[in-house]
Design an enzyme around this catalytic site. Structure first.
Site, PDB file in Angstrom:
ATOM      1  CB  SER A  34      -1.027   0.142   1.359  1.00  0.00           C
ATOM      2  OG  SER A  34      -1.971  -1.075   1.335  1.00  0.00           O
TER       3      SER A  34
HETATM    4  N1  SAH Z   1      -1.060  -4.775   3.923  1.00  0.00           N
HETATM    5  C1  SAH Z   1      -0.188  -4.866   2.847  1.00  0.00           C
HETATM    6  C2  SAH Z   1      -1.386  -4.645   1.601  1.00  0.00           C
HETATM    7  C3  SAH Z   1      -1.437  -5.715   0.956  1.00  0.00           C
HETATM    8  S1  SAH Z   1      -2.470  -5.738  -0.491  1.00  0.00           S
HETATM    9  C4  SAH Z   1       0.713  -3.778   2.961  1.00  0.00           C
HETATM   10  O1  SAH Z   1       1.475  -3.594   4.024  1.00  0.00           O
HETATM   11  O2  SAH Z   1       1.136  -3.106   1.823  1.00  0.00           O
HETATM   12  C5  SAH Z   1      -4.091  -6.224   0.161  1.00  0.00           C
HETATM   13  C6  SAH Z   1      -3.808  -7.758   0.366  1.00  0.00           C
HETATM   14  O3  SAH Z   1      -5.124  -8.279   0.904  1.00  0.00           O
HETATM   15  C7  SAH Z   1      -3.450  -8.750  -0.816  1.00  0.00           C
HETATM   16  O4  SAH Z   1      -2.484  -9.308  -0.372  1.00  0.00           O
HETATM   17  C8  SAH Z   1      -4.713  -9.719  -0.806  1.00  0.00           C
HETATM   18  O5  SAH Z   1      -4.489 -11.018  -1.280  1.00  0.00           O
HETATM   19  C9  SAH Z   1      -5.363  -9.575   0.292  1.00  0.00           C
HETATM   20  N2  SAH Z   1      -6.702  -9.976   0.568  1.00  0.00           N
HETATM   21  C10 SAH Z   1      -7.844  -9.757  -0.512  1.00  0.00           C
HETATM   22  N3  SAH Z   1      -8.698 -10.339   0.111  1.00  0.00           N
HETATM   23  C11 SAH Z   1      -8.579 -11.012   1.334  1.00  0.00           C
HETATM   24  C12 SAH Z   1      -9.316 -11.653   2.086  1.00  0.00           C
HETATM   25  N4  SAH Z   1     -10.750 -12.246   2.076  1.00  0.00           N
HETATM   26  N5  SAH Z   1      -8.761 -12.279   3.295  1.00  0.00           N
HETATM   27  C13 SAH Z   1      -7.281 -12.015   3.320  1.00  0.00           C
HETATM   28  N6  SAH Z   1      -6.654 -11.475   2.631  1.00  0.00           N
HETATM   29  C14 SAH Z   1      -7.015 -10.864   1.564  1.00  0.00           C
END
Ligand code: SAH
Length: 302
Positions: free
Chosen positions: A149
């Site tokens: 993010s």
């Molecule tokens: N927190 C991260 C951002 C990751 S992007 C950071 O530090 O930058 C968002 C993530 O959400 C992705 O890896 C995606 O696989 C996950 N995601 C989407 N739907 C989800 C769900 N139902 N349960 C768990 N993870 C999920």
């Protein structure tokens, strides 16, 4: 009051933070921390920030350098030892400070959040090829069509979550969407216990590898569908979704403690950040904040 707390940080944030400004800037139904709790939190946070910084400096210490211009951080992965090389200029605190200054300029005022953003080495969570851009305020690919993010939105969501009636005290928080583990590391500096769920197995494992050298003791990573939450660890004082659904899964609202705050991107092509606060066993308030852009929230695991 923030001034007192901020002065105790081992980090010089005064240059980038307007300490007199209101803390989190949520535009409705917000209560302000008492000076006592704010100061106490700041002290607790400064201890956590200091110990993470120590672990980070050990993880990238000159003893691990193999040649001029590179640093090796050693990651133990079960029985295999994986050596990871990162260019040294990125370890410089200067670039991270500049990133924090930018986040503050964009309106994040919570000094504990800014301190946490300054303490976490974002470049260690990115692919080596992209690491030179780690301190620009952008999202970047992490594989599997997912992203790390944007730093501003990471800071903003945590600031909103912390602006609670407990003066920012967070015992237990839950993150949905661990990805590479960056936001979990930031959260670990402002909450006592962090639970984070990821639905894509290789990313869940990537986060483990990324977090290991930082030796953060208060993060628990789970592989599963975050839409179901983590009932066995509930209730949570704060829940952050790092992926956008058309609505917030009801199970997550149920797992908030009374007084707890959930911050989530909501929408499809057009997304907004929404804050839900649980005000009683049966009541939640909801506030729509700014526009945002996240990857989609999906059900199930892969
Ligand atoms: N927190 C991260 C951002 C990751 S992007 C950071 O530090 O930058 C968002 C993530 O959400 C992705 O890896 C995606 O696989 C996950 N995601 C989407 N739907 C989800 C769900 N139902 N349960 C768990 N993870 C999920």
């Amino acid at each position: 009051m923030k001034k007192e707390g901020a002065a105790r940080f081992p980090l010089t944030l005064s240059s980038v933070v307007d300490v007199k400004a209101k803390s989190a800037g949520v535009r409705s139904n917000v209560k302000v921390a008492t000076p006592q709790t704010a100061t106490r939190n700041a002290v607790q946070d400064s201890v956590r920030v200091a110990s993470l910084k120590q672990a980070i400096s050990q993880a990238s210490s000159p003893n691990n350098a193999n040649k001029a211009g590179t640093v090796k951080s050693t990651v133990m992965s079960n029985s295999t030892k994986h050596i990871d090389e990162r260019p040294t200029p990125l370890v410089s605190e200067g670039v991270r400070k500049a990133m924090v200054a930018r986040i503050a300029q964009l309106g994040v005022r919570d000094v504990s959040v800014l301190a946490a953003m300054e303490a976490v080495p974002r470049h260690l969570f990115m692919e080596p090829g992209l690491a030179s851009q780690a301190y620009t305020d952008s999202a970047f690919p992490i594989g599997h069509h997912q992203t790390i993010s944007q730093p501003y939105i990471v800071a903003r969501m945590i600031e909103i979550m912390r602006d609670n009636k407990q003066g920012g005290v967070l015992q237990r928080v839950l993150e949905i969407g661990t990805g590479c583990g960056y936001q979990a590391a930031v959260l670990s500096l402002v909450a006592k216990e962090v639970y984070s769920i990821e639905r894509i197995k290789p990313l869940h494992e990537l986060a483990r590898v990324n977090l290991r050298p930082l030796r953060v003791a208060n993060i628990r990573l789970h592989y599963g569908d975050g839409m179901l939450g983590l009932p066995q660890a509930a209730p949570f004082d704060g829940i952050i979704l790092a992926a956008a659904g058309l609505e917030v899964p009801p199970a997550l609202l149920e797992q908030l403690s009374i007084g707890g705050r959930l911050v989530a991107p909501v929408g499809g092509r057009h997304q907004v950040l929404q804050l839900f606060e649980r005000v009683s066993k049966y009541d939640w308030t909801s506030t729509t904040l700014e526009d945002c852009q996240f990857v989609p929230l999906r059900a199930g695991t892969i």
